[in-house]
Design a protein around this motif. Structure first.
Motif, mmCIF file in Angstrom:
data_model
loop_
_atom_site.group_PDB
_atom_site.id
_atom_site.type_symbol
_atom_site.label_atom_id
_atom_site.label_comp_id
_atom_site.label_asym_id
_atom_site.label_seq_id
_atom_site.Cartn_x
_atom_site.Cartn_y
_atom_site.Cartn_z
ATOM 1 N N GLN A 39 0.855 -1.184 0.000
ATOM 2 C CA GLN A 39 0.000 0.000 0.000
ATOM 3 C C GLN A 39 0.891 1.234 0.000
ATOM 4 O OE1 GLN A 39 -0.798 2.586 2.337
ATOM 5 N NE2 GLN A 39 0.881 2.005 3.660
ATOM 6 N N ALA A 40 0.424 2.271 -0.631
ATOM 7 C CA ALA A 40 1.207 3.500 -0.690
ATOM 8 C C ALA A 40 0.303 4.676 -0.358
ATOM 9 C CB ALA A 40 1.829 3.678 -2.067
ATOM 10 N N SER A 41 0.649 5.408 0.689
ATOM 11 C CA SER A 41 -0.139 6.585 1.020
ATOM 12 C C SER A 41 0.087 7.669 -0.046
ATOM 13 C CB SER A 41 0.214 7.108 2.409
ATOM 14 O OG SER A 41 1.594 7.378 2.496
ATOM 15 N N ARG A 42 1.249 7.638 -0.656
ATOM 16 C CA ARG A 42 1.564 8.447 -1.839
ATOM 17 C C ARG A 42 2.444 7.562 -2.701
ATOM 18 N NH1 ARG A 42 2.306 14.191 -1.768
ATOM 19 N NH2 ARG A 42 4.395 13.745 -2.479
ATOM 20 N N GLY A 43 2.228 7.574 -3.987
ATOM 21 C CA GLY A 43 3.016 6.721 -4.876
ATOM 22 C C GLY A 43 2.165 5.644 -5.514
ATOM 23 N N HIS A 50 3.542 -14.590 -6.024
ATOM 24 C CA HIS A 50 4.936 -14.974 -5.801
ATOM 25 C C HIS A 50 5.761 -15.071 -7.088
ATOM 26 C CE1 HIS A 50 2.974 -18.835 -6.618
ATOM 27 N NE2 HIS A 50 4.153 -19.233 -7.059
ATOM 28 N N GLN A 51 5.098 -14.992 -8.244
ATOM 29 C CA GLN A 51 5.814 -14.997 -9.522
ATOM 30 C C GLN A 51 5.914 -13.596 -10.129
ATOM 31 O OE1 GLN A 51 3.638 -17.971 -11.747
ATOM 32 N NE2 GLN A 51 5.068 -19.554 -11.079
ATOM 33 N N GLY A 52 5.458 -12.596 -9.409
ATOM 34 C CA GLY A 52 5.559 -11.216 -9.867
ATOM 35 C C GLY A 52 4.436 -10.756 -10.762
ATOM 36 N N ARG A 53 3.397 -11.556 -10.914
ATOM 37 C CA ARG A 53 2.247 -11.152 -11.743
ATOM 38 C C ARG A 53 1.414 -10.134 -10.993
ATOM 39 N NH1 ARG A 53 1.450 -17.305 -13.259
ATOM 40 N NH2 ARG A 53 0.890 -17.304 -11.055
ATOM 41 N N THR A 54 1.123 -9.023 -11.656
ATOM 42 C CA THR A 54 0.349 -7.964 -11.031
ATOM 43 C C THR A 54 -1.099 -8.395 -10.877
ATOM 44 O OG1 THR A 54 1.806 -6.275 -11.966
ATOM 45 C CG2 THR A 54 -0.384 -5.563 -11.254
ATOM 46 N N LEU A 55 -1.604 -8.285 -9.661
ATOM 47 C CA LEU A 55 -2.994 -8.620 -9.357
ATOM 48 C C LEU A 55 -3.851 -7.361 -9.254
ATOM 49 C CD1 LEU A 55 -2.181 -11.264 -6.628
ATOM 50 C CD2 LEU A 55 -2.691 -11.676 -9.055
ATOM 51 N N ALA A 56 -3.252 -6.271 -8.809
ATOM 52 C CA ALA A 56 -3.947 -4.982 -8.720
ATOM 53 C C ALA A 56 -2.902 -3.889 -8.572
ATOM 54 C CB ALA A 56 -4.892 -4.959 -7.529
ATOM 55 N N ALA A 57 -3.248 -2.702 -9.021
ATOM 56 C CA ALA A 57 -2.346 -1.554 -8.883
ATOM 57 C C ALA A 57 -3.162 -0.275 -8.925
ATOM 58 C CB ALA A 57 -1.297 -1.544 -9.989
ATOM 59 N N THR A 58 -2.695 0.708 -8.215
ATOM 60 C CA THR A 58 -3.300 2.032 -8.258
ATOM 61 C C THR A 58 -2.200 3.062 -8.035
ATOM 62 O OG1 THR A 58 -5.069 3.440 -7.405
ATOM 63 C CG2 THR A 58 -3.922 2.080 -5.809
ATOM 64 N N ASP A 59 -2.403 4.251 -8.557
ATOM 65 C CA ASP A 59 -1.393 5.300 -8.489
ATOM 66 C C ASP A 59 -2.004 6.532 -7.834
ATOM 67 O OD1 ASP A 59 0.485 7.288 -8.900
ATOM 68 O OD2 ASP A 59 0.917 6.694 -10.956
ATOM 69 N N TYR A 60 -1.454 6.941 -6.734
ATOM 70 C CA TYR A 60 -1.935 8.092 -5.982
ATOM 71 C C TYR A 60 -1.961 9.350 -6.843
ATOM 72 C CZ TYR A 60 -1.798 11.932 -2.614
ATOM 73 O OH TYR A 60 -2.048 13.091 -1.936
ATOM 74 N N ALA A 62 -2.159 9.564 -10.178
ATOM 75 C CA ALA A 62 -2.850 9.479 -11.469
ATOM 76 C C ALA A 62 -4.337 9.158 -11.352
ATOM 77 C CB ALA A 62 -2.182 8.430 -12.348
ATOM 78 N N THR A 63 -4.815 8.867 -10.176
ATOM 79 C CA THR A 63 -6.219 8.485 -10.047
ATOM 80 C C THR A 63 -6.828 9.099 -8.796
ATOM 81 O OG1 THR A 63 -7.742 6.613 -9.926
ATOM 82 C CG2 THR A 63 -5.677 6.343 -8.795
ATOM 83 N N GLY A 64 -8.121 9.318 -8.864
ATOM 84 C CA GLY A 64 -8.840 9.820 -7.707
ATOM 85 C C GLY A 64 -9.221 8.697 -6.763
ATOM 86 N N GLN A 65 -9.282 7.468 -7.281
ATOM 87 C CA GLN A 65 -9.647 6.307 -6.481
ATOM 88 C C GLN A 65 -8.447 5.835 -5.676
ATOM 89 O OE1 GLN A 65 -12.588 4.891 -6.029
ATOM 90 N NE2 GLN A 65 -11.769 3.309 -4.707
ATOM 91 N N GLN A 66 -8.539 5.853 -4.380
ATOM 92 C CA GLN A 66 -7.410 5.461 -3.541
ATOM 93 C C GLN A 66 -7.638 4.143 -2.815
ATOM 94 O OE1 GLN A 66 -4.536 7.172 -3.736
ATOM 95 N NE2 GLN A 66 -5.623 8.353 -5.251
#
Length: 112
Positions: A39-43, A50-60, A62-66
């Motif tokens: 989780q990132a409060s900013r960033g 465990h294999q590095g596959r992205t399951l979810a991502a959000t960008d503080y 670039a998006t309003g949804q946190q």
């Protein structure tokens, strides 16, 4: 298994390094064989398996949804690094020191 199957990481970065920090966290998760929820409060916040596959991502920045929701696997894998850690790196340092000591051993002048 001696390590947790999921690693929870909190982060607070600035925009210029958000991608680098997120990628480094993924690298460490794969290296150690566990899933990651960062989780990132900013960033950039991300969840990977465990294999590095992205399951979810959000960008503080670039998006309003946190809010990020992800189903993260609760089973990890045992990796070579999770078993031996930095032993190989330290053996390389010791070998280099031994070679340097061999080269710098007793200094002899030619002809004596």
């Amino acid at each position: 298994m001696g390590h947790p199957p999921i690693m929870l990481v909190s982060a607070n970065t600035w925009e210029g390094i958000k991608e680098m920090h997120a990628r480094n966290a993924v690298f460490r998760a794969v290296e150690n064989g566990f899933s990651l929820f960062r989780q990132a409060s900013r960033g950039r916040a991300n969840a990977v398996d465990h294999q590095g596959r992205t399951l979810a991502a959000t960008d503080y920045f670039a998006t309003g949804q946190q809010t990020m929701v992800a189903y993260v696997p609760t089973r990890g894998v045992t990796t070579v690094y999770s078993v031996i850690g930095d032993a190989f790196a330290w053996l390389c340092v010791a070998a280099l020191a031994a070679m340097a000591a061999g080269c710098l051993g007793p200094f002899r002048r030619p002809g004596r």
